[in-house]
Design an enzyme around this catalytic site. Structure first.
Site, PDB file in Angstrom:
ATOM      1  CE  LYS A   7      68.986  15.826  60.675  1.00 58.33           C
ATOM      2  NZ  LYS A   7      68.692  14.624  61.373  1.00 58.33           N
TER       3      LYS A   7
ATOM      4  CB  SER B 148      43.306  51.775  47.547  1.00 60.48           C
ATOM      5  OG  SER B 148      44.578  51.201  47.660  1.00 60.48           O
TER       6      SER B 148
ATOM      7  CE1 TYR C  79      43.045  41.880  28.528  1.00 55.71           C
ATOM      8  CE2 TYR C  79      41.694  43.717  27.791  1.00 55.71           C
ATOM      9  CZ  TYR C  79      42.730  42.824  27.569  1.00 55.71           C
ATOM     10  OH  TYR C  79      43.425  42.857  26.394  1.00 55.71           O
ATOM     11  CB  ALA C  80      37.156  39.865  34.627  1.00 58.74           C
TER      12      ALA C  80
ATOM     13  CB  CYS D   6      43.441  41.476  54.791  1.00 60.09           C
ATOM     14  SG  CYS D   6      43.290  41.058  53.041  1.00 60.09           S
TER      15      CYS D   6
HETATM   16  C1  LIG Z   1      37.147  40.827  56.150  1.00 58.99           C
HETATM   17  C2  LIG Z   1      38.027  40.304  55.074  1.00 58.99           C
HETATM   18  C3  LIG Z   1      39.278  39.820  55.414  1.00 58.99           C
HETATM   19  C4  LIG Z   1      40.111  39.292  54.428  1.00 58.99           C
HETATM   20  N1  LIG Z   1      41.335  38.836  54.790  1.00 58.99           N
HETATM   21  C5  LIG Z   1      42.158  38.348  53.843  1.00 58.99           C
HETATM   22  C6  LIG Z   1      43.464  37.919  54.187  1.00 58.99           C
HETATM   23  O1  LIG Z   1      43.877  37.994  55.356  1.00 58.99           O
HETATM   24  N2  LIG Z   1      44.240  37.417  53.201  1.00 58.99           N
HETATM   25  C7  LIG Z   1      43.818  37.352  51.900  1.00 58.99           C
HETATM   26  O2  LIG Z   1      44.573  36.893  51.040  1.00 58.99           O
HETATM   27  N3  LIG Z   1      42.593  37.768  51.556  1.00 58.99           N
HETATM   28  C8  LIG Z   1      41.759  38.258  52.478  1.00 58.99           C
HETATM   29  N4  LIG Z   1      40.521  38.717  52.115  1.00 58.99           N
HETATM   30  C9  LIG Z   1      40.103  38.581  50.714  1.00 58.99           C
HETATM   31  C10 LIG Z   1      40.623  39.710  49.857  1.00 58.99           C
HETATM   32  O3  LIG Z   1      40.322  40.926  50.460  1.00 58.99           O
HETATM   33  C11 LIG Z   1      40.008  39.608  48.474  1.00 58.99           C
HETATM   34  O4  LIG Z   1      40.386  38.391  47.907  1.00 58.99           O
HETATM   35  C12 LIG Z   1      40.449  40.729  47.553  1.00 58.99           C
HETATM   36  O5  LIG Z   1      40.139  41.978  48.101  1.00 58.99           O
HETATM   37  C13 LIG Z   1      39.765  40.587  46.190  1.00 58.99           C
HETATM   38  O6  LIG Z   1      40.048  41.678  45.384  1.00 58.99           O
HETATM   39  P1  LIG Z   1      39.016  42.174  44.274  1.00 58.99           P
HETATM   40  O7  LIG Z   1      39.630  43.347  43.619  1.00 58.99           O
HETATM   41  O8  LIG Z   1      38.585  41.038  43.461  1.00 58.99           O
HETATM   42  O9  LIG Z   1      37.741  42.610  45.099  1.00 58.99           O
HETATM   43  P2  LIG Z   1      37.588  43.693  46.245  1.00 58.99           P
HETATM   44  O10 LIG Z   1      38.906  44.025  46.849  1.00 58.99           O
HETATM   45  O11 LIG Z   1      36.527  43.215  47.156  1.00 58.99           O
HETATM   46  O12 LIG Z   1      37.090  44.983  45.489  1.00 58.99           O
HETATM   47  C14 LIG Z   1      35.884  44.977  44.756  1.00 58.99           C
HETATM   48  C15 LIG Z   1      35.311  46.380  44.758  1.00 58.99           C
HETATM   49  O13 LIG Z   1      34.430  46.490  43.664  1.00 58.99           O
HETATM   50  C16 LIG Z   1      33.356  47.317  44.019  1.00 58.99           C
HETATM   51  N5  LIG Z   1      32.248  47.055  43.094  1.00 58.99           N
HETATM   52  C17 LIG Z   1      31.565  45.891  42.935  1.00 58.99           C
HETATM   53  N6  LIG Z   1      30.626  46.021  41.979  1.00 58.99           N
HETATM   54  C18 LIG Z   1      30.703  47.298  41.535  1.00 58.99           C
HETATM   55  C19 LIG Z   1      29.984  48.035  40.552  1.00 58.99           C
HETATM   56  N7  LIG Z   1      29.001  47.485  39.848  1.00 58.99           N
HETATM   57  N8  LIG Z   1      30.316  49.313  40.336  1.00 58.99           N
HETATM   58  C20 LIG Z   1      31.322  49.892  41.034  1.00 58.99           C
HETATM   59  N9  LIG Z   1      32.032  49.250  41.981  1.00 58.99           N
HETATM   60  C21 LIG Z   1      31.728  47.959  42.217  1.00 58.99           C
HETATM   61  C22 LIG Z   1      33.060  46.902  45.438  1.00 58.99           C
HETATM   62  O14 LIG Z   1      32.364  47.897  46.122  1.00 58.99           O
HETATM   63  C23 LIG Z   1      34.456  46.656  45.987  1.00 58.99           C
HETATM   64  O15 LIG Z   1      34.935  47.791  46.664  1.00 58.99           O
HETATM   65  C24 LIG Z   1      39.674  39.253  53.080  1.00 58.99           C
HETATM   66  C25 LIG Z   1      38.417  39.761  52.740  1.00 58.99           C
HETATM   67  C26 LIG Z   1      37.606  40.287  53.717  1.00 58.99           C
HETATM   68  C27 LIG Z   1      36.259  40.822  53.346  1.00 58.99           C
END
Ligand SMILES: Cc1cc2nc3c(=O)[nH]c(=O)nc-3n(C[C@H](O)[C@H](O)[C@H](O)COP(=O)(O)OP(=O)(O)OC[C@H]3O[C@@H](n4cnc5c(N)ncnc54)[C@H](O)[C@@H]3O)c2cc1C
Length: 645
Positions: free
Chosen positions: A434, A38, A278-279, A42
């Site tokens: 406007k 958590s 789910y994903a 960003c």
């Molecule tokens: C530097 C940066 C800046 C960003 N800025 C923005 C922004 O300004 N605005 C915006 O909308 N989006 C931004 N994003 C994108 C945004 O952070 C992602 O779209 C979002 O976090 C996706 O959420 P998620 O849960 O899919 O993946 P994540 O938040 O990346 O979480 C995935 C987690 O799963 C863990 N994981 C993966 N595989 C495994 C496994 N096999 N076993 C256990 N754990 C695992 C990883 O370690 C990771 O911590 C940014 C991303 C980055 C990297």
């Protein structure tokens, strides 16, 4: 019920907390391979740049605090390496290498995406980084400090690349950006990216467009980045931000279906092809509400929204459908803001969808109230029904609220007519009676109704020789630069000079931003001219889009516009400079103010002008060079540019 969640950041942590709120009795396990959950991914670039000073602020929750508040079994440094959907078990590897099995009733995958790392020679050298998580951030930050990084190359000019370019610059590093495409920020159209190119260069970033990296070489002095053109860039560090790909290895191993774009396939309840799995988040593909085609959307807001929906579906039995995301994003690029929602013209073209576009140049708030800043808004819409497809906005202030309003309309099937009906807050410091989005709606509706036939900058560039091109601005504005081949017939002279305009030839009219061109066009249409077009976005859009990007020389990156007062700044007349405020005026307004002021002073005296127009620094240099005046100093002060001539 036993819920297991893989991935503890945006989608995973949101789902875990929501599951607990729905079901106090459930067993919930959150598995995260990294050390943190958590966290604010960003915010990572801003911590690297020193804008966010306190590292702890990035860590929204610690595993302990999150686990305690929501009674969740949080296991960091626990990587899931296999899923057995038949037995409903997971194989998990701990940091010490030990493996164990865990069972689940319902499983959620939120593993995010992995940065793309092409197999280039030298790519694994010391000093070459990707940025995805806190661990990467710590590594980059420590490297910058320990190695006293002075020069960085950012490969890839998407939003993370540009945010990193800004933050490295903020940390005192000289930055080069290398991008394979012909523009930065691929989701937006070229003409909207063009002002950002200028802004980056004005800020001292060396911008290499249409350039690919072929290899890296580690040397004693640092890293040499080799480009396709044969150029080389010396650097102390490299940040790769070429893009990301959905993390699907685990899903593939478990036999979950992947979709055509390579993301995990889910249904409207965010359930994968395997029951009870789910994903969400960056790892999935989902149909785009406007095209119906699956797409990958790497943004935090959809991941969080999906996290909430999926928890409801896991706990309550597929009760909530996900509506899909249209792709609404924003980035700060130095002083500018760039935001977009929905489909840009280039995507519509790619999908073969019929569309029309409009470009309007407005101000962030009432022009007569101090510090109004330019704001450009591009709409894409259906040419007959006016259904909104997308919007892009660049400017300095108020960009976010315009795009947010339009995104809301697009998500609910809105049209350009809804933009005109939008009721918005207004007082001079915030907007205009406007608002720019209403203006955009009026312009789009004029295009649809046929009141204002239009031509884009690209079409005009191709057809310039086949049309009579009329610049409707004043002779003074005309003298500061126009489109080659244009005849100057100022709007107020139009009715008296109709004899100069052939009725049997296509006529293209333009002014600074499009309004006077439209008024002149209405005169011609009213007098029987059948084949007229007004240039979308006027000279401002055209001149920015066609202007060549100065190629940086590898050894001498562009110097920032903001510079310390030069020796000559202190020289010259002892008399106080004549001060001119040209804030809120659009090009060539500020230059005309300079000229007027210069005409009123004696040789040797000085003028100091403050302007907000993005192109003023460049225009001022060019004007001084051609008129024999001396540009003593340019200073970029957040959102104003001071020139002393
Ligand atoms: C530097 C940066 C800046 C960003 N800025 C923005 C922004 O300004 N605005 C915006 O909308 N989006 C931004 N994003 C994108 C945004 O952070 C992602 O779209 C979002 O976090 C996706 O959420 P998620 O849960 O899919 O993946 P994540 O938040 O990346 O979480 C995935 C987690 O799963 C863990 N994981 C993966 N595989 C495994 C496994 N096999 N076993 C256990 N754990 C695992 C990883 O370690 C990771 O911590 C940014 C991303 C980055 C990297």
């Amino acid at each position: 019920m036993k819920y297991v969640i893989i991935g503890g950041v945006a989608g995973g942590a949101t789902a875990a907390a929501r599951l607990r709120r729905i079901d106090e009795q459930a067993e919930i396990i959150l598995l995260e391979k990294g050390k943190y959950i958590s966290y604010a991914n960003c915010g990572l670039p801003y911590y690297i740049g020193g804008v966010i000073a306190d590292r702890e602020k990035l860590l929204v929750q610690t595993p302990a605090s999150f686990g305690k508040r929501f009674r969740i079994d949080v296991r960091v440094e626990n990587e899931v390496i296999a899923i057995d959907p038949e037995k409903k078990t997971l194989t998990i590897r701990k940091a010490d290498g030990k493996e164990y099995e865990e069972t689940y009733d319902k499983l959620l995958l939120s593993p995010g995406a992995n940065p793309v790392k092409p197999p280039l020679e030298g790519i694994d050298s010391e000093g070459i980084f990707t940025l995805r998580n806190v661990e990467d951030t710590d590594r980059i930050k420590a490297y910058i400090t320990d190695k006293q990084v002075k020069r960085a190359v950012v490969v890839g000019a998407g939003f993370i690349g540009l945010e990193m370019a800004e933050n490295l610059h903020h940390a005192g590093v000289t930055v080069s950006v290398v991008e394979m495409g012909n523009q930065v920020m691929a989701p937006i159209d070229f003409s909207m990216a063009a002002p950002i190119h200028r802004h980056l260069i004005e800020k001292g970033v060396s911008l290499y467009l249409e350039e690919g990296v072929t290899r890296f070489q580690r040397t004693e002095e640092g890293i040499t980045v080799f480009l396709k053109s044969g150029k080389t860039i010396p650097a102390d560090m490299v940040l790769l931000s070429i893009g990301v790909r959905p993390a699907t290895a685990l899903a593939q191993q478990a036999g979950l279906e992947l979709g055509e774009t390579g993301g995990i396939r889910v249904d409207e309840h965010l359930e994968t092809s395997v029951k009870d799995i789910y994903a969400v988040g960056d790892a999935i593909e989902y149909p785009h509400p406007l095209t119906g085609k699956p797409w990958l959307n790497y943004l935090a807001n959809p991941a969080n929204r999906q996290g909430r929906i999926v928890a409801d579906n896991m706990a309550l039995g597929n009760t909530t459908s996900y509506e899909g995301a249209i792709g609404t994003s924003i980035a700060k690029v130095f002083d500018m803001t760039v935001a977009s929602t929905g489909l840009a013209a280039k995507r519509l073209k790619q999908w073969g969808m019929e569309y029309q576009s409009s470009v309007t140049h407005s101000a962030s708030h009432a022009g007569y109230y101090p510090d109004a800043l330019p704001l450009t808004l591009k709409l894409t819409f259906h040419p007959k029904t006016g259904k909104l497809y997308g919007a892009q906005c660049i400017g300095y202030e108020g960009v976010d609220k315009r795009i947010d309003q339009i995104a809301g309309l697009i998500k609910h099937g809105g049209t350009v007519y809804d933009l005109m009906e939008t009721e918005h807050t207004y007082a001079p410091p915030f907007s205009s009676a406007k608002d720019p989005i209403a203006i955009a709606g009026y312009v789009a509706s004029n295009i649809i109704s046929g009141a204002m036939p239009v031509i884009s900058w690209r079409e005009l560039a191709e057809k310039k020789d086949e049309v009579m091109l009329i610049d409707t601005r004043t002779p003074e504005e005309f003298s500061f630069g126009t489109i080659p081949g244009a005849v100057n017939i100022p709007l107020d002279e139009m009715r008296d000079r109709l004899s100069e305009i052939p009725a049997d030839k296509p006529v293209v009219l333009f002014c600074a931003v499009g309004l006077r061109g439209y008024l002149a066009q209405r005169i011609l249409i009213g007098r029987g001219y059948r084949n007229t077009a007004n240039l979308i976005g006027g000279y401002k859009t055209y001149s920015t889009a066609v202007a060549p990007i100065p190629a940086p020389t590898a050894s001498s990156p562009a110097q920032p516009a903001a510079s310390a007062p030069s020796q000559s700044a202190q020289s010259g007349s002892a008399k106080e400079p004549l001060r001119v405020n040209a804030c809120g005026l659009q090009c060539p307004g500020p230059i005309m103010q300079v000229k007027k002021a210069m005409d009123s002073i004696a040789p040797g005296e000085r003028v100091e002008i403050v302007a907000t127009d993005a192109g003023f620094a460049r225009d001022a240099s060019a004007w001084c060079a051609t008129t024999g005046n001396k540009l003593i100093e340019k200073k970029g002060r957040k959102r104003t540019l001071h020139g002393i001539a």
